[in-house]
Design a protein around this motif. Sequence first.
Motif, PDB file in Angstrom:
ATOM      1  N   GLN A 131     -70.699 -57.170 -29.041  1.00 27.95           N
ATOM      2  CA  GLN A 131     -71.009 -56.226 -27.967  1.00 27.95           C
ATOM      3  C   GLN A 131     -70.553 -54.822 -28.390  1.00 27.95           C
ATOM      4  N   GLN A 132     -71.272 -53.828 -27.898  1.00 24.54           N
ATOM      5  CA  GLN A 132     -70.890 -52.438 -28.135  1.00 24.54           C
ATOM      6  C   GLN A 132     -70.020 -52.000 -26.959  1.00 24.54           C
ATOM      7  N   LYS A 133     -68.845 -51.438 -27.243  1.00 27.18           N
ATOM      8  CA  LYS A 133     -67.904 -51.028 -26.205  1.00 27.18           C
ATOM      9  C   LYS A 133     -67.575 -49.551 -26.394  1.00 27.18           C
ATOM     10  N   ARG A 134     -67.835 -48.729 -25.395  1.00 25.25           N
ATOM     11  CA  ARG A 134     -67.528 -47.291 -25.448  1.00 25.25           C
ATOM     12  C   ARG A 134     -66.013 -47.091 -25.371  1.00 25.25           C
ATOM     13  N   VAL A 135     -65.492 -46.174 -26.179  1.00 29.67           N
ATOM     14  CA  VAL A 135     -64.043 -45.916 -26.220  1.00 29.67           C
ATOM     15  C   VAL A 135     -63.762 -44.440 -26.150  1.00 29.67           C
ATOM     16  N   THR A 136     -62.538 -44.135 -25.740  1.00 31.13           N
ATOM     17  CA  THR A 136     -62.031 -42.767 -25.768  1.00 31.13           C
ATOM     18  C   THR A 136     -60.950 -42.744 -26.843  1.00 31.13           C
ATOM     19  N   VAL A 137     -61.080 -41.841 -27.798  1.00 30.49           N
ATOM     20  CA  VAL A 137     -60.130 -41.777 -28.898  1.00 30.49           C
ATOM     21  C   VAL A 137     -59.119 -40.661 -28.659  1.00 30.49           C
ATOM     22  N   PRO A 163     -50.006 -46.425 -22.340  1.00 36.50           N
ATOM     23  CA  PRO A 163     -49.969 -47.849 -22.023  1.00 36.50           C
ATOM     24  C   PRO A 163     -51.315 -48.521 -22.273  1.00 36.50           C
ATOM     25  N   ASP A 164     -51.288 -49.749 -22.747  1.00 36.01           N
ATOM     26  CA  ASP A 164     -52.478 -50.562 -23.006  1.00 36.01           C
ATOM     27  C   ASP A 164     -53.432 -49.933 -24.022  1.00 36.01           C
ATOM     28  N   ALA A 165     -52.916 -49.096 -24.902  1.00 37.95           N
ATOM     29  CA  ALA A 165     -53.759 -48.489 -25.932  1.00 37.95           C
ATOM     30  C   ALA A 165     -53.813 -49.407 -27.145  1.00 37.95           C
ATOM     31  N   LEU A 166     -54.924 -49.362 -27.856  1.00 36.89           N
ATOM     32  CA  LEU A 166     -55.081 -50.131 -29.087  1.00 36.89           C
ATOM     33  C   LEU A 166     -55.141 -49.170 -30.254  1.00 36.89           C
ATOM     34  N   LEU A 167     -54.550 -49.565 -31.332  1.00 40.19           N
ATOM     35  CA  LEU A 167     -54.584 -48.777 -32.551  1.00 40.19           C
ATOM     36  C   LEU A 167     -55.560 -49.445 -33.502  1.00 40.19           C
ATOM     37  N   LEU A 168     -56.627 -48.719 -33.837  1.00 39.76           N
ATOM     38  CA  LEU A 168     -57.668 -49.245 -34.717  1.00 39.76           C
ATOM     39  C   LEU A 168     -57.790 -48.375 -35.949  1.00 39.76           C
ATOM     40  N   PRO A 169     -58.234 -48.950 -37.060  1.00 44.12           N
ATOM     41  CA  PRO A 169     -58.524 -48.104 -38.216  1.00 44.12           C
ATOM     42  C   PRO A 169     -59.690 -47.174 -37.889  1.00 44.12           C
ATOM     43  N   GLU A 170     -59.658 -46.000 -38.446  1.00 47.34           N
ATOM     44  CA  GLU A 170     -60.702 -45.017 -38.166  1.00 47.34           C
ATOM     45  C   GLU A 170     -62.081 -45.547 -38.549  1.00 47.34           C
ATOM     46  N   SER A 171     -62.162 -46.381 -39.556  1.00 50.66           N
ATOM     47  CA  SER A 171     -63.446 -46.927 -39.997  1.00 50.66           C
ATOM     48  C   SER A 171     -64.051 -47.888 -38.967  1.00 50.66           C
TER      49      SER A 171
END
Length: 185
Positions: free
Chosen positions: A178-184, A149-157
């Motif tokens: 802004q720099q935002k830390r993410v968990t992939v 839930p609430d996950a975003l799909l981003l290009p790997e680049s």
Amino acid sequence: DSATAEVAAKEANLTQANLNLGYCDIFATAKGRIGDQLVKPGNLVGELEKTQLTTIVNYSPIYANFNINENSFLELRGRSKGSEQGPVKVLLRLKNETEFKHAGQLEFADLNIDQSTGTYKLRAIFENSDFSIVPGLFVEVKVPLNEIPDALLLPESAVLADQSGKYVLVVDEKDTVQQKRVTVG
């Protein structure tokens, strides 16, 4: 008496001819599309041997056979073990399609993992009432195992990394980057 016997013989011949004519009607027990005729009308077919007249291919439902690797197998098994979610959904797309628009379900799973390839054989079934999937096509399948839930799909680049881990750059409401830390994953 001779004429009566001759009439009876002719009637018996007519009955036999109608019976033989009845054998000329051929009905298919399968629903699908029929291929090229292999025997032309008027040809004699074998009485003691089976004669293939044509080929009928069932288009609806249709099956897709595919293999998954060991890690995917373990994840799929973990999801389905003791699960009340019902049948495992499988999505399919043809090579000329951009979206997985054909939905089906897992119908068969092999007994063991193929030791030579490290893969597990599966089969999914699809309704295919419009006959858009043709037998023998190479297709792509996707088995969605879980939804985050609430996950975003981003290009790997778009995902960057430094010594602290993965991050993405986002623009806030003040148009500042802004720099935002993410968990992939």
